[in-house]
Design an enzyme around this catalytic site. Sequence first.
Site: not given
Ligand code: 3HC
Length: 284
Positions: A119, A140, A152, A190
């Site tokens: 990251s 990434h 990324e 990030n």
């Molecule tokens: N395969 C395919 N699709 C999937 C899946 C899988 N294994 N698991 C879940 N999905 C789909 C679901 O079906 C759903 O689709 P739909 O809306 O069409 O039904 C969608 O993905 C979202 O899943 P959930 O309903 O289970 O989850 P939520 O709607 O509660 O959303 C979340 C959860 C996606 C985590 C959302 O809250 C979000 O986007 N949060 C922000 C995440 C973020 O910012 N991530 C980046 C973090 S920074 C990082 O990673 C960098 C590192 O270096 C730190």
Amino acid sequence: MSIKTVGVVGCGLMGSGIAEVVAKNGYSVIVREVNDEFLQKGLARIRASTQKAVDRNKITVEARDQLLARIRGTTHLEEFSECDYVVEAAIENLNLKKDIFERLDSITRPEVILASNTSSLSIAEMAAKTKKPDKVLGMHFFNPVPVMPLLEMVRSFMTSEATYETSRALGKALGKQIIVAKDYPGFIVNALLVPFQLDAIRFYENGMASKEDIDKGVRLGLNHPMGPLELCDFVGIDTVLFIADEVYNETKDPRYAAPPLLRRMVAAGYHGRKTGKGFYEYSK
Ligand code: 3HC
């Protein structure tokens, strides 16, 4: 070069997500963990995630079964001699990653590209441990990998055009949208996200607003899926501190100076969702 088998080092949150997405798109995957307990946990995470995809009608049961059949778990890095491309997703420790790159360099065929999911750590430092620094770059992914559309890519000053083009084609084949960053601390996402998260922690620490209102403000006022404190819990408070410290140490930019509360939370085991408590509490 034709890529058929992809090696993934690490089956934690990121490694398991990467293995799932790679296998979903038709590649064979060899995923390696340090011991059997971590490997079984990681493979269970992939089964749970793909079951969720089935439950939500994202893939059929048959496609899920084929996906899982394409993933082979191991605790032996030597098995990566079969791989045509490798993504390293071990923990964020530069010395450990440098060791892994050194070992991968001797295990893999000379033409095999070695990518890191880091990251924020230096791609050039990992590349320097190999005899093929032109074949090392950053790939990434974002958490949760099966859901987040972004990849990324990070080019060090030694990454060749051919390595970049092959990796870009792989990223596209995985269905990801690609942005390209220089090998500079924090890369693009990030570098922007962490000062925002640290500001939110300072607001809360200084009593300017409640944590709930900080998160609600960003969720409803900016249309983010999660507020900045919720997102800290989601990615791991220890990870946020790690990235902040890493970027601060390299750049001395005060925007990355960790607020005292963040360091204290990490010391006390408040690492977010994975430990059941962070800015919020999570039941099992
Ligand atoms: N395969 C395919 N699709 C999937 C899946 C899988 N294994 N698991 C879940 N999905 C789909 C679901 O079906 C759903 O689709 P739909 O809306 O069409 O039904 C969608 O993905 C979202 O899943 P959930 O309903 O289970 O989850 P939520 O709607 O509660 O959303 C979340 C959860 C996606 C985590 C959302 O809250 C979000 O986007 N949060 C922000 C995440 C973020 O910012 N991530 C980046 C973090 S920074 C990082 O990673 C960098 C590192 O270096 C730190």
